[in-house]
Motif scaffolding. Structure first.
Motif, PDB file in Angstrom:
ATOM      1  N   ASP A  37      -5.576 -12.944 -30.607  1.00  5.00           N
ATOM      2  CA  ASP A  37      -5.983 -12.199 -29.855  1.00  5.00           C
ATOM      3  C   ASP A  37      -7.969 -13.016 -30.050  1.00  5.00           C
ATOM      4  O   ASP A  37      -8.476 -13.442 -29.779  1.00  5.00           O
ATOM      5  CB  ASP A  37      -6.277 -10.841 -30.148  1.00  5.00           C
ATOM      6  CG  ASP A  37      -4.670 -10.175 -29.136  1.00  5.00           C
ATOM      7  OD1 ASP A  37      -5.034 -10.322 -28.802  1.00  5.00           O
ATOM      8  OD2 ASP A  37      -5.498  -9.325 -30.061  1.00  5.00           O
ATOM      9  N   GLU A  38      -7.895 -13.198 -31.789  1.00  8.48           N
ATOM     10  CA  GLU A  38      -9.075 -13.505 -32.216  1.00  8.48           C
ATOM     11  C   GLU A  38      -9.868 -15.249 -31.636  1.00  8.48           C
ATOM     12  O   GLU A  38     -10.229 -15.366 -31.542  1.00  8.48           O
ATOM     13  CB  GLU A  38      -8.508 -13.639 -33.822  1.00  8.48           C
ATOM     14  CG  GLU A  38      -8.996 -12.791 -34.200  1.00  8.48           C
ATOM     15  CD  GLU A  38      -8.465 -12.316 -36.146  1.00  8.48           C
ATOM     16  OE1 GLU A  38      -8.005 -13.989 -36.688  1.00  8.48           O
ATOM     17  OE2 GLU A  38      -8.369 -11.380 -36.281  1.00  8.48           O
ATOM     18  N   VAL A  39      -8.364 -16.301 -32.021  1.00 10.25           N
ATOM     19  CA  VAL A  39      -8.518 -17.272 -31.331  1.00 10.25           C
ATOM     20  C   VAL A  39      -9.788 -17.195 -29.473  1.00 10.25           C
ATOM     21  O   VAL A  39      -9.905 -18.401 -29.034  1.00 10.25           O
ATOM     22  CB  VAL A  39      -7.198 -18.431 -31.500  1.00 10.25           C
ATOM     23  CG1 VAL A  39      -7.238 -19.752 -30.676  1.00 10.25           C
ATOM     24  CG2 VAL A  39      -6.557 -18.170 -32.514  1.00 10.25           C
ATOM     25  N   THR A  40      -8.385 -17.029 -28.621  1.00  8.24           N
ATOM     26  CA  THR A  40      -8.542 -16.558 -27.709  1.00  8.24           C
ATOM     27  C   THR A  40      -9.901 -15.745 -27.713  1.00  8.24           C
ATOM     28  O   THR A  40     -10.826 -16.459 -26.272  1.00  8.24           O
ATOM     29  CB  THR A  40      -7.392 -15.845 -26.488  1.00  8.24           C
ATOM     30  OG1 THR A  40      -6.758 -15.977 -27.153  1.00  8.24           O
ATOM     31  CG2 THR A  40      -8.266 -15.521 -25.341  1.00  8.24           C
ATOM     32  N   THR A  41     -10.150 -14.798 -27.972  1.00  8.97           N
ATOM     33  CA  THR A  41     -11.866 -14.538 -28.956  1.00  8.97           C
ATOM     34  C   THR A  41     -12.516 -14.947 -28.236  1.00  8.97           C
ATOM     35  O   THR A  41     -13.478 -15.347 -27.688  1.00  8.97           O
ATOM     36  CB  THR A  41     -12.002 -13.223 -28.994  1.00  8.97           C
ATOM     37  OG1 THR A  41     -11.358 -12.060 -28.245  1.00  8.97           O
ATOM     38  CG2 THR A  41     -13.192 -12.183 -29.326  1.00  8.97           C
ATOM     39  N   ALA A  42     -12.966 -16.068 -29.199  1.00  8.36           N
ATOM     40  CA  ALA A  42     -13.203 -17.490 -29.976  1.00  8.36           C
ATOM     41  C   ALA A  42     -13.771 -18.234 -28.963  1.00  8.36           C
ATOM     42  O   ALA A  42     -14.774 -18.724 -28.277  1.00  8.36           O
ATOM     43  CB  ALA A  42     -12.910 -17.527 -31.432  1.00  8.36           C
ATOM     44  N   HIS A  43     -12.286 -18.804 -28.425  1.00  7.91           N
ATOM     45  CA  HIS A  43     -12.473 -19.882 -27.244  1.00  7.91           C
ATOM     46  C   HIS A  43     -13.343 -19.154 -26.001  1.00  7.91           C
ATOM     47  O   HIS A  43     -14.208 -20.332 -25.482  1.00  7.91           O
ATOM     48  CB  HIS A  43     -11.099 -20.124 -26.222  1.00  7.91           C
ATOM     49  CG  HIS A  43     -10.870 -20.796 -25.770  1.00  7.91           C
ATOM     50  ND1 HIS A  43     -11.046 -22.165 -25.791  1.00  7.91           N
ATOM     51  CD2 HIS A  43     -10.626 -21.118 -24.482  1.00  7.91           C
ATOM     52  CE1 HIS A  43     -11.457 -22.965 -24.783  1.00  7.91           C
ATOM     53  NE2 HIS A  43     -10.485 -21.975 -23.754  1.00  7.91           N
ATOM     54  N   GLY A  48     -18.976 -19.089 -22.941  1.00 12.46           N
ATOM     55  CA  GLY A  48     -19.958 -18.346 -23.193  1.00 12.46           C
ATOM     56  C   GLY A  48     -20.069 -17.054 -21.699  1.00 12.46           C
ATOM     57  O   GLY A  48     -21.004 -15.823 -22.181  1.00 12.46           O
ATOM     58  N   TRP A  49     -18.182 -16.584 -22.528  1.00 12.00           N
ATOM     59  CA  TRP A  49     -18.112 -15.300 -21.604  1.00 12.00           C
ATOM     60  C   TRP A  49     -19.002 -14.417 -22.880  1.00 12.00           C
ATOM     61  O   TRP A  49     -19.129 -14.282 -24.143  1.00 12.00           O
ATOM     62  CB  TRP A  49     -17.156 -15.347 -21.719  1.00 12.00           C
ATOM     63  CG  TRP A  49     -16.143 -15.957 -20.627  1.00 12.00           C
ATOM     64  CD1 TRP A  49     -17.025 -17.433 -19.922  1.00 12.00           C
ATOM     65  CD2 TRP A  49     -14.708 -15.901 -19.598  1.00 12.00           C
ATOM     66  NE1 TRP A  49     -15.904 -17.899 -19.405  1.00 12.00           N
ATOM     67  CE2 TRP A  49     -14.444 -16.873 -19.400  1.00 12.00           C
ATOM     68  CE3 TRP A  49     -13.502 -14.611 -19.759  1.00 12.00           C
ATOM     69  CZ2 TRP A  49     -13.523 -17.181 -18.418  1.00 12.00           C
ATOM     70  CZ3 TRP A  49     -12.657 -15.423 -19.678  1.00 12.00           C
ATOM     71  CH2 TRP A  49     -12.763 -16.170 -18.709  1.00 12.00           C
ATOM     72  N   THR A  50     -18.676 -12.876 -22.259  1.00 18.43           N
ATOM     73  CA  THR A  50     -19.076 -11.798 -23.285  1.00 18.43           C
ATOM     74  C   THR A  50     -17.904 -11.278 -22.905  1.00 18.43           C
ATOM     75  O   THR A  50     -17.090 -10.877 -21.810  1.00 18.43           O
ATOM     76  CB  THR A  50     -19.983 -11.176 -22.553  1.00 18.43           C
ATOM     77  OG1 THR A  50     -20.547 -11.411 -22.781  1.00 18.43           O
ATOM     78  CG2 THR A  50     -19.834  -9.611 -23.906  1.00 18.43           C
ATOM     79  N   VAL A  51     -16.966 -10.688 -24.328  1.00 21.20           N
ATOM     80  CA  VAL A  51     -15.305 -10.605 -24.019  1.00 21.20           C
ATOM     81  C   VAL A  51     -14.930  -8.917 -24.753  1.00 21.20           C
ATOM     82  O   VAL A  51     -16.120  -8.716 -25.778  1.00 21.20           O
ATOM     83  CB  VAL A  51     -14.864 -10.776 -25.444  1.00 21.20           C
ATOM     84  CG1 VAL A  51     -12.975 -10.656 -25.940  1.00 21.20           C
ATOM     85  CG2 VAL A  51     -14.784 -12.422 -24.666  1.00 21.20           C
TER      86      VAL A  51
END
Length: 93
Positions: A37-43, A48-51
């Motif tokens: 989840d952390e890696v996916t969110t950072a990516h 430029g996405w807001t997660v």
């Protein structure tokens, strides 16, 4: 992202229970899920996405509130249901 409280280790949540068997497997599995989840969110943020992370327990509350208000229950009746931590299943028993 919508995360299941158990599967993603939602800290402090009543739905993120500790398994009673095969504990090492589940702790490793949930830790891997949290890391992913952390890696996916950072990516996604790097793109430029807001997660926004929505937890299963938050959806349960929102669904329950929608159900209760659609049946015209009072604020006190709603408060009683929330304080007792009832689920939709509890309302139909």
């Amino acid at each position: 992202m919508v995360n299941g409280c158990f599967w993603h280790g939602h800290k402090g949540c009543r739905y993120a229970t500790k398994p009673k068997s095969n504990i090492e497997f589940w702790e490793t599995k949930i830790a891997r899920n949290r890391h992913r989840d952390e890696v996916t969110t950072a990516h996604r943020e790097a793109l430029g996405w807001t997660v926004i992370t929505v937890w299963e327990c938050e959806l349960r509350k929102a669904i329950l509130l929608t159900f209760i208000t659609s049946y015209g229950l009072t604020t006190n009746e709603y408060s009683d249901i929330v304080q007792k931590s009832l689920t939709l299943e509890d309302l139909f028993v």
